[in-house]
Design an enzyme around this catalytic site. Structure first.
Site, short mmCIF file in Angstrom:
data_model
loop_
_atom_site.label_atom_id
_atom_site.label_comp_id
_atom_site.label_asym_id
_atom_site.label_seq_id
_atom_site.Cartn_x
_atom_site.Cartn_y
_atom_site.Cartn_z
N ASP A 176 46.78 36.55 38.05
CA ASP A 176 47.07 35.13 38.11
C ASP A 176 46.47 34.46 39.35
OD1 ASP A 176 48.80 32.79 37.29
OD2 ASP A 176 49.62 33.14 39.28
N GLU A 234 42.24 35.23 36.23
CA GLU A 234 42.37 33.78 36.03
C GLU A 234 41.68 33.07 37.18
OE1 GLU A 234 45.66 30.24 35.47
OE2 GLU A 234 45.82 31.65 37.12
#
Ligand SMILES: *[C@@H]1O[C@H](CO)[C@@H](O)[C@H](O)[C@H]1NC(C)=O
Ligand SMILES: *[C@@H]1O[C@H](CO)[C@@H](O)[C@H](O)[C@H]1NC(C)=O
Ligand SMILES: *[C@@H]1O[C@H](CO)[C@@H](O)[C@H](O)[C@H]1NC(C)=O
Ligand SMILES: *[C@@H]1O[C@H](CO)[C@@H](O)[C@H](O)[C@H]1NC(C)=O
Ligand SMILES: CC(=O)N[C@H]1CO[C@H](CO)[C@@H](O)[C@@H]1O
Ligand SMILES: [Ca+2]
Ligand SMILES: [Ca+2]
Length: 575
Positions: free
Chosen positions: A224, A292
């Site tokens: 993330d 990401e």
């Protein structure tokens, strides 16, 4: 004569070579399906999805043909950012279940041959974590676990933050703590304190988190908010972006040259890759790293790393989200597909993302009529396909009032501007069937309302119907098993301003052509510029409002397409 030469030159320019024959690995041939656990399936009637609910519904993923599941965070969390604020990285939050439930889910996935990938959220922890509480008290080794900085003072002697950095969720990225007489950094919510990767203890701690889950048998991680790992050690102010519609408190007001994609970030990713590759060396099974990274294309591509020091297996390709929308024409689609393929380092693997829990749903961004066309792109362009739960049935954003809004990005923006920032509309519960709460939960109050369109739009209805988004999706996943889709060359072709086409060709195998009318008018085109495609084609699968059915004939040199019609064409009636 001249015209023909132009066509030939263009064709050569855009054709991309086939991938040499070799055994592709599971992460290259699989579709990754993102489950947003709060909204997938509630097993115990508290209105929030959970691990047992996911385990109950894995059969759906098997039926759809999904090879790998990526779970958004399931860890212990105060849920300020719905699990992206983690208080304990090696425990499951009771809302979702227990570690035993996790084991059960994992065993069920193994039985079905579905890989399980976890979300790894390295940039920050919850400020309710043990680590933060100890850091606040300067208890070693936690003292430097977070980015603590002394205050500055203005001309009147008032205490002010050390610089102008802004949180992604609005307002200063710095929060004062009287206990330490210092500010701490938070790139996201106040309750998401940035970890300090200049501390060797933090680096080791987070590697231990990866080892913990690897030892429990997970097949990899989706990482993330990668660009945010490191910040400028000199804490320099960021320059103004000049974006006219950004308020001074909003992140887009600044250009993030000192808080995103710093060189050390790439090194950290390479260390994590080394760690998962060490696990692979034990048993030959690849543990995947997907990153990401919303960033300019050169910075994104650098996350693939080099041959000697690889980074992620792939950084997510968000171009179908960031660069295109319902108004984009076929030339823009052509440019965007090439932007990824042509910039990707040689020998690396592409991927196509059309949505996630931070983006309005693909059916809302492009219009519901183009959902099948977008799924055709995501699944049949070269590389791994990624699906956000609900995309397989064409779920659309729900309207959520400010009083029902729970996303901090929306709440912080206030009642006037929340719709610009709230991510709740794309996070509503999965629409399983037309029973109470769409079959998601028996609770009278679900954490976000179920979209009221669920009586018409749900999985059960789409399984029953002879033609549906789900059936198109299933067929696309089936087609991904074709060698042509896995290894064939790519040629893109904007056949008119509104019609985008591409072909996949592999010597000795059946070719595949995708053609999409992006516009609202009937279009007549020919696809003669596509190399090695025969004149007589047949429809393999058509978008749901198409009047064509599988097996219908189409000639390459003369195709009439209805508005928004999207077709997958092949040269045989069955492949
Ligand atoms: C996280 O949870 C595990 C399991 O409950 C526990 O053993 C561990 O001490 C916790 N770690 C922290 C930092 O709170
Ligand atoms: C975490 O931050 C919130 C918001 O500032 C605050 O209310 C809470 O007390 C903090 N918790 C700890 C343990 O510092
Ligand atoms: C498609 O994109 C490629 C790569 O940018 C470009 O070279 C080509 O000219 C484009 N084709 C058309 C017809 O615009
Ligand atoms: C939910 O609401 C219905 C109708 O208002 C009521 O009959 C039922 O008891 C409620 N169920 C729960 C679990 O509260
Ligand atoms: C797509 C995604 O996972 N986005 C997350 C990025 O990180 C922030 C902070 O952890 C989350 O709020 C987003 O949901
Ligand atoms: Ca539940
Ligand atoms: Ca950071």
């Amino acid at each position: 004569m001249k015209g023909i030469w132009v066509v030939v030159a263009l064709t050569l320019e855009v054709a991309l070579a086939a991938i040499p024959e070799e055994t592709l690995d599971w992460w290259q041939t699989s579709v990754f399906y993102q489950v947003y656990p709060r909204s997938f399936k509630d097993s115990d009637g508290d209105g929030i999805g959970d691990l047992n609910g996911i385990a109950d519904k894995l059969g759906h993923l098997k039926d759809a043909g999904i090879g790998a599941v990526w779970l958004s965070p399931i860890y212990k969390s105060p849920m300020v950012d719905f699990g992206y604020d983690i208080a304990n990285f090696t425990d499951v939050d009771p809302i979702f279940g227990t570690l035993e439930d996790f084991n059960r889910l994992q065993n069920r996935a193994k039985e079905l041959g579905i890989k399980l990938v976890l979300d790894f959220v390295p940039n920050h922890s919850s400020n309710e974590s043990d680590w933060f509480v100890k850091s606040l008290q300067r208890i070693d080794p936690y003292t430097e676990y977070y980015v603590w900085v002394d205050p500055k003072y203005d001309a009147e002697g008032n205490r002010i933050p050390p610089n102008n950095w802004l949180s992604e969720f609005g307002g200063s990225a710095w929060e004062w703590r009287a206990e330490r007489q210092q500010y701490y950094l938070h790139a996201f919510a106040v309750q998401q304190a940035d970890l300090n990767y200049n501390s060797p203890y933090v680096v080791e701690e987070m590697k231990n988190v990866l080892r913990f889950w690897l030892d429990r048998g997970v097949d990899g991680f989706r990482i993330d908010a990668v660009p945010y790992l490191f910040e400028d050690p000199e804490l320099r102010d960021e320059p103004l972006s000049g974006k006219p519609d950004a308020l001074p408190s909003e992140s887009q007001y600044l250009t993030h040259i000192y808080t995103q994609n710093l060189p050390k970030t790439y090194d950290m990713i390479q260390q994590w890759r080394q760690l998962v590759d060490e696990k692979k060396a034990e048993d030959g099974q690849t543990r995947v790293l997907m990153l990401e990274t919303y960033a300019p294309i050169d910075k994104v591509m650098a996350y693939y790393g080099s041959e000697e020091r690889p980074g992620g297996h792939f950084p997510f390709n968000f171009l179908l989200i960031s660069d295109l929308n319902k108004d984009s024409n076929a030339y823009a689609f052509n440019e965007t597909v090439h932007k990824w393929i042509d910039n990707m380092p040689e020998g690396r693997w592409a991927n196509w993302v059309i949505g996630n829990h931070d983006q309005h749903r693909v059916a809302s961004r492009y219009g519901p009529e183009l959902v099948d066309g977008l799924n055709m792109l995501a699944q049949l362009l070269p590389g791994s396909g990624i699906t956000y739960n609900g995309e397989e049935i064409g779920m659309v954003d729900a309207h959520i009032s400010f009083s029902d809004t729970v996303d901090p990005a929306g709440r912080n923006a206030g009642p006037e501007r929340y719709e610009l920032f709230s991510r709740d509309p794309e996070r509503t519960p999965f629409q399983w069937d037309d029973t109470f709460n769409s079959g998601f939960s028996t609770s009278n109050r679900t954490w976000l309302p179920v979209n009221s369109n669920y009586h018409q739009l749900n999985l059960a209805a789409q399984k029953e119907a002879p033609v549906s988004h789900y059936k198109v999706y299933q067929r696309l996943i089936e087609l991904r098993k074709q060698p042509t889709v896995q290894r064939g060359s790519l040629q893109t072709y904007p056949a008119s301003e509104k019609v985008f086409a591409f072909s996949r060709v592999l010597s000795g195998k059946i070719p595949i052509v995708v053609v999409i009318n992006l516009g609202s008018e009937t279009e007549h085109v020919n696809l003669d510029a596509l190399a090695d495609i025969p004149e007589n084609l047949v429809v393999d699968v058509a978008s749901i409002y198409s009047s064509r059915v599988a097996g219908a004939s189409v000639s390459r040199s003369d195709i009439t397409l209805d508005p928004k019609e999207a077709l997958v064409l092949t040269s045989a009636s069955q492949i």
